[in-house]
Design a protein around this motif. Structure first.
Motif, PDB file in Angstrom:
ATOM      1  N   LEU A   1      14.419 -29.693 -69.268  1.00  0.00           N
ATOM      2  CA  LEU A   1      15.780 -30.181 -69.058  1.00  0.00           C
ATOM      3  C   LEU A   1      15.930 -30.577 -67.596  1.00  0.00           C
ATOM      4  O   LEU A   1      15.605 -29.800 -66.692  1.00  0.00           O
ATOM      5  N   VAL A   2      16.435 -31.777 -67.372  1.00  0.00           N
ATOM      6  CA  VAL A   2      16.611 -32.275 -66.011  1.00  0.00           C
ATOM      7  C   VAL A   2      17.892 -33.084 -65.945  1.00  0.00           C
ATOM      8  O   VAL A   2      18.320 -33.676 -66.954  1.00  0.00           O
ATOM      9  N   GLN A   3      18.513 -33.109 -64.783  1.00  0.00           N
ATOM     10  CA  GLN A   3      19.722 -33.922 -64.608  1.00  0.00           C
ATOM     11  C   GLN A   3      19.352 -35.387 -64.418  1.00  0.00           C
ATOM     12  O   GLN A   3      18.249 -35.720 -63.960  1.00  0.00           O
ATOM     13  N   ALA A   4      20.270 -36.235 -64.759  1.00  0.00           N
ATOM     14  CA  ALA A   4      20.079 -37.674 -64.558  1.00  0.00           C
ATOM     15  C   ALA A   4      19.743 -37.932 -63.084  1.00  0.00           C
ATOM     16  O   ALA A   4      20.337 -37.338 -62.183  1.00  0.00           O
ATOM     17  N   GLY A   5      18.772 -38.820 -62.884  1.00  0.00           N
ATOM     18  CA  GLY A   5      18.292 -39.105 -61.542  1.00  0.00           C
ATOM     19  C   GLY A   5      17.120 -38.253 -61.109  1.00  0.00           C
ATOM     20  O   GLY A   5      16.476 -38.536 -60.089  1.00  0.00           O
ATOM     21  N   GLY A   6      16.831 -37.220 -61.883  1.00  0.00           N
ATOM     22  CA  GLY A   6      15.740 -36.320 -61.547  1.00  0.00           C
ATOM     23  C   GLY A   6      14.394 -36.829 -62.021  1.00  0.00           C
ATOM     24  O   GLY A   6      14.271 -37.950 -62.535  1.00  0.00           O
ATOM     25  N   SER A   7      13.385 -35.972 -61.837  1.00  0.00           N
ATOM     26  CA  SER A   7      12.002 -36.344 -62.161  1.00  0.00           C
ATOM     27  C   SER A   7      11.319 -35.245 -62.964  1.00  0.00           C
ATOM     28  O   SER A   7      11.670 -34.066 -62.851  1.00  0.00           O
ATOM     29  N   LEU A   8      10.351 -35.667 -63.757  1.00  0.00           N
ATOM     30  CA  LEU A   8       9.470 -34.754 -64.468  1.00  0.00           C
ATOM     31  C   LEU A   8       8.085 -35.384 -64.509  1.00  0.00           C
ATOM     32  O   LEU A   8       7.962 -36.609 -64.507  1.00  0.00           O
ATOM     33  N   ARG A   9       7.067 -34.545 -64.590  1.00  0.00           N
ATOM     34  CA  ARG A   9       5.713 -35.040 -64.812  1.00  0.00           C
ATOM     35  C   ARG A   9       5.148 -34.399 -66.069  1.00  0.00           C
ATOM     36  O   ARG A   9       5.030 -33.164 -66.140  1.00  0.00           O
ATOM     37  N   LEU A  10       4.831 -35.226 -67.018  1.00  0.00           N
ATOM     38  CA  LEU A  10       4.210 -34.768 -68.254  1.00  0.00           C
ATOM     39  C   LEU A  10       2.685 -34.824 -68.113  1.00  0.00           C
ATOM     40  O   LEU A  10       2.152 -35.715 -67.443  1.00  0.00           O
ATOM     41  N   SER A  11       2.035 -33.871 -68.763  1.00  0.00           N
ATOM     42  CA  SER A  11       0.577 -33.847 -68.804  1.00  0.00           C
ATOM     43  C   SER A  11       0.123 -33.825 -70.250  1.00  0.00           C
ATOM     44  O   SER A  11       0.811 -33.295 -71.121  1.00  0.00           O
ATOM     45  N   CYS A  12      -1.045 -34.389 -70.472  1.00  0.00           N
ATOM     46  CA  CYS A  12      -1.642 -34.366 -71.802  1.00  0.00           C
ATOM     47  C   CYS A  12      -3.124 -34.029 -71.620  1.00  0.00           C
ATOM     48  O   CYS A  12      -3.885 -34.840 -71.078  1.00  0.00           O
ATOM     49  N   ALA A  13      -3.493 -32.837 -72.054  1.00  0.00           N
ATOM     50  CA  ALA A  13      -4.876 -32.384 -71.934  1.00  0.00           C
ATOM     51  C   ALA A  13      -5.614 -32.658 -73.239  1.00  0.00           C
ATOM     52  O   ALA A  13      -5.132 -32.320 -74.321  1.00  0.00           O
ATOM     53  N   ALA A  14      -6.779 -33.268 -73.103  1.00  0.00           N
ATOM     54  CA  ALA A  14      -7.563 -33.645 -74.279  1.00  0.00           C
ATOM     55  C   ALA A  14      -8.838 -32.824 -74.370  1.00  0.00           C
ATOM     56  O   ALA A  14      -9.471 -32.520 -73.354  1.00  0.00           O
ATOM     57  N   SER A  15      -9.200 -32.493 -75.592  1.00  0.00           N
ATOM     58  CA  SER A  15     -10.479 -31.823 -75.824  1.00  0.00           C
ATOM     59  C   SER A  15     -11.552 -32.875 -76.047  1.00  0.00           C
ATOM     60  O   SER A  15     -11.260 -34.046 -76.304  1.00  0.00           O
ATOM     61  N   GLY A  16     -12.804 -32.484 -75.952  1.00  0.00           N
ATOM     62  CA  GLY A  16     -13.890 -33.407 -76.226  1.00  0.00           C
ATOM     63  C   GLY A  16     -14.492 -34.009 -74.970  1.00  0.00           C
ATOM     64  O   GLY A  16     -13.862 -34.034 -73.918  1.00  0.00           O
ATOM     65  N   ARG A  17     -15.712 -34.510 -75.131  1.00  0.00           N
ATOM     66  CA  ARG A  17     -16.451 -35.017 -73.976  1.00  0.00           C
ATOM     67  C   ARG A  17     -16.365 -36.528 -73.828  1.00  0.00           C
ATOM     68  O   ARG A  17     -16.976 -37.079 -72.931  1.00  0.00           O
ATOM     69  N   THR A  18     -15.606 -37.198 -74.699  1.00  0.00           N
ATOM     70  CA  THR A  18     -15.555 -38.653 -74.652  1.00  0.00           C
ATOM     71  C   THR A  18     -14.200 -39.175 -74.198  1.00  0.00           C
ATOM     72  O   THR A  18     -13.894 -40.346 -74.388  1.00  0.00           O
ATOM     73  N   PHE A  19     -13.410 -38.318 -73.597  1.00  0.00           N
ATOM     74  CA  PHE A  19     -12.056 -38.711 -73.163  1.00  0.00           C
ATOM     75  C   PHE A  19     -12.086 -39.970 -72.326  1.00  0.00           C
ATOM     76  O   PHE A  19     -11.255 -40.868 -72.510  1.00  0.00           O
ATOM     77  N   SER A  20     -13.028 -40.074 -71.414  1.00  0.00           N
ATOM     78  CA  SER A  20     -13.060 -41.198 -70.479  1.00  0.00           C
ATOM     79  C   SER A  20     -13.414 -42.519 -71.141  1.00  0.00           C
ATOM     80  O   SER A  20     -13.354 -43.567 -70.488  1.00  0.00           O
ATOM     81  N   SER A  21     -13.764 -42.502 -72.413  1.00  0.00           N
ATOM     82  CA  SER A  21     -14.112 -43.734 -73.123  1.00  0.00           C
ATOM     83  C   SER A  21     -12.922 -44.408 -73.771  1.00  0.00           C
ATOM     84  O   SER A  21     -13.059 -45.524 -74.298  1.00  0.00           O
ATOM     85  N   TYR A  22     -11.777 -43.757 -73.760  1.00  0.00           N
ATOM     86  CA  TYR A  22     -10.636 -44.236 -74.536  1.00  0.00           C
ATOM     87  C   TYR A  22      -9.416 -44.533 -73.686  1.00  0.00           C
ATOM     88  O   TYR A  22      -9.100 -43.797 -72.743  1.00  0.00           O
ATOM     89  N   ALA A  23      -8.718 -45.600 -74.075  1.00  0.00           N
ATOM     90  CA  ALA A  23      -7.381 -45.820 -73.538  1.00  0.00           C
ATOM     91  C   ALA A  23      -6.447 -44.761 -74.126  1.00  0.00           C
ATOM     92  O   ALA A  23      -6.655 -44.286 -75.242  1.00  0.00           O
ATOM     93  N   MET A  24      -5.435 -44.426 -73.357  1.00  0.00           N
ATOM     94  CA  MET A  24      -4.465 -43.416 -73.792  1.00  0.00           C
ATOM     95  C   MET A  24      -3.053 -43.969 -73.662  1.00  0.00           C
ATOM     96  O   MET A  24      -2.786 -44.819 -72.796  1.00  0.00           O
ATOM     97  N   GLY A  25      -2.179 -43.485 -74.510  1.00  0.00           N
ATOM     98  CA  GLY A  25      -0.799 -43.949 -74.465  1.00  0.00           C
ATOM     99  C   GLY A  25       0.194 -42.812 -74.521  1.00  0.00           C
ATOM    100  O   GLY A  25      -0.124 -41.701 -74.949  1.00  0.00           O
ATOM    101  N   TRP A  26       1.393 -43.116 -74.049  1.00  0.00           N
ATOM    102  CA  TRP A  26       2.551 -42.231 -74.210  1.00  0.00           C
ATOM    103  C   TRP A  26       3.586 -42.946 -75.070  1.00  0.00           C
ATOM    104  O   TRP A  26       3.838 -44.140 -74.887  1.00  0.00           O
ATOM    105  N   PHE A  27       4.173 -42.188 -75.966  1.00  0.00           N
ATOM    106  CA  PHE A  27       5.233 -42.664 -76.842  1.00  0.00           C
ATOM    107  C   PHE A  27       6.375 -41.668 -76.794  1.00  0.00           C
ATOM    108  O   PHE A  27       6.216 -40.548 -76.315  1.00  0.00           O
ATOM    109  N   ARG A  28       7.530 -42.065 -77.305  1.00  0.00           N
ATOM    110  CA  ARG A  28       8.658 -41.142 -77.389  1.00  0.00           C
ATOM    111  C   ARG A  28       9.472 -41.432 -78.624  1.00  0.00           C
ATOM    112  O   ARG A  28       9.468 -42.545 -79.156  1.00  0.00           O
ATOM    113  N   GLN A  29      10.155 -40.389 -79.080  1.00  0.00           N
ATOM    114  CA  GLN A  29      11.033 -40.524 -80.237  1.00  0.00           C
ATOM    115  C   GLN A  29      12.315 -39.763 -79.983  1.00  0.00           C
ATOM    116  O   GLN A  29      12.294 -38.536 -79.815  1.00  0.00           O
ATOM    117  N   ALA A  30      13.398 -40.491 -79.948  1.00  0.00           N
ATOM    118  CA  ALA A  30      14.715 -39.896 -79.782  1.00  0.00           C
ATOM    119  C   ALA A  30      15.288 -39.559 -81.151  1.00  0.00           C
ATOM    120  O   ALA A  30      14.898 -40.159 -82.162  1.00  0.00           O
TER     121      ALA A  30
END
Length: 119
Positions: A11-40
């Motif tokens: 929870l953050v106030q308008a104008g504020g900041s957050l940093r999301l992280s996504c940790a992946a398992s596996g040894r081939t992470f660097s071979s793939y493009a990654m995306g962020w999506f959202r659903q309201a």
């Protein structure tokens, strides 16, 4: 099997900041493009940002361009979403996903992390 685990929402106030992280398992992470999506609530899932396998190319939805930054650390198998100047309309569950090199579709998804921006 690939697992993606998001964290950093909250929870953050308008104008504020957050940093999301996504940790992946596996040894081939660097071979793939990654995306962020959202659903309201009551809305369809929408694209937010994408980063190439090397991190050299990034793409953003118009709604977040100039406010959000996607990045990755292949040594840590992690992709990030830095969100600045947050608005109430950014409130959603945020998901990271891996993009298939064969189909260009997103084939693995995390469980999501809630971001709530109060006015």
């Amino acid at each position: 099997q690939v697992q993606l685990v998001e964290s950093g929402g909250g929870l953050v106030q308008a104008g504020g900041s957050l940093r999301l992280s996504c940790a992946a398992s596996g040894r081939t992470f660097s071979s793939y493009a990654m995306g962020w999506f959202r659903q309201a609530p009551g809305k369809e899932r929408e694209f937010v940002a994408r980063i190439s396998w090397s991190g050299g190319s990034t793409y953003y939805a118009d709604s977040v361009k100039g406010r959000f930054t996607i990045s990755r650390d292949n040594a840590k198998n992690t992709v990030y979403l830095q969100m600045n100047s947050l608005k109430p309309e950014d409130t959603a569950v945020y998901y990271c996903a891996r993009r298939s090199v064969v189909t260009n579709m997103y084939d693995y998804w995390g469980q999501g992390t809630q971001v709530t921006v109060s006015s």
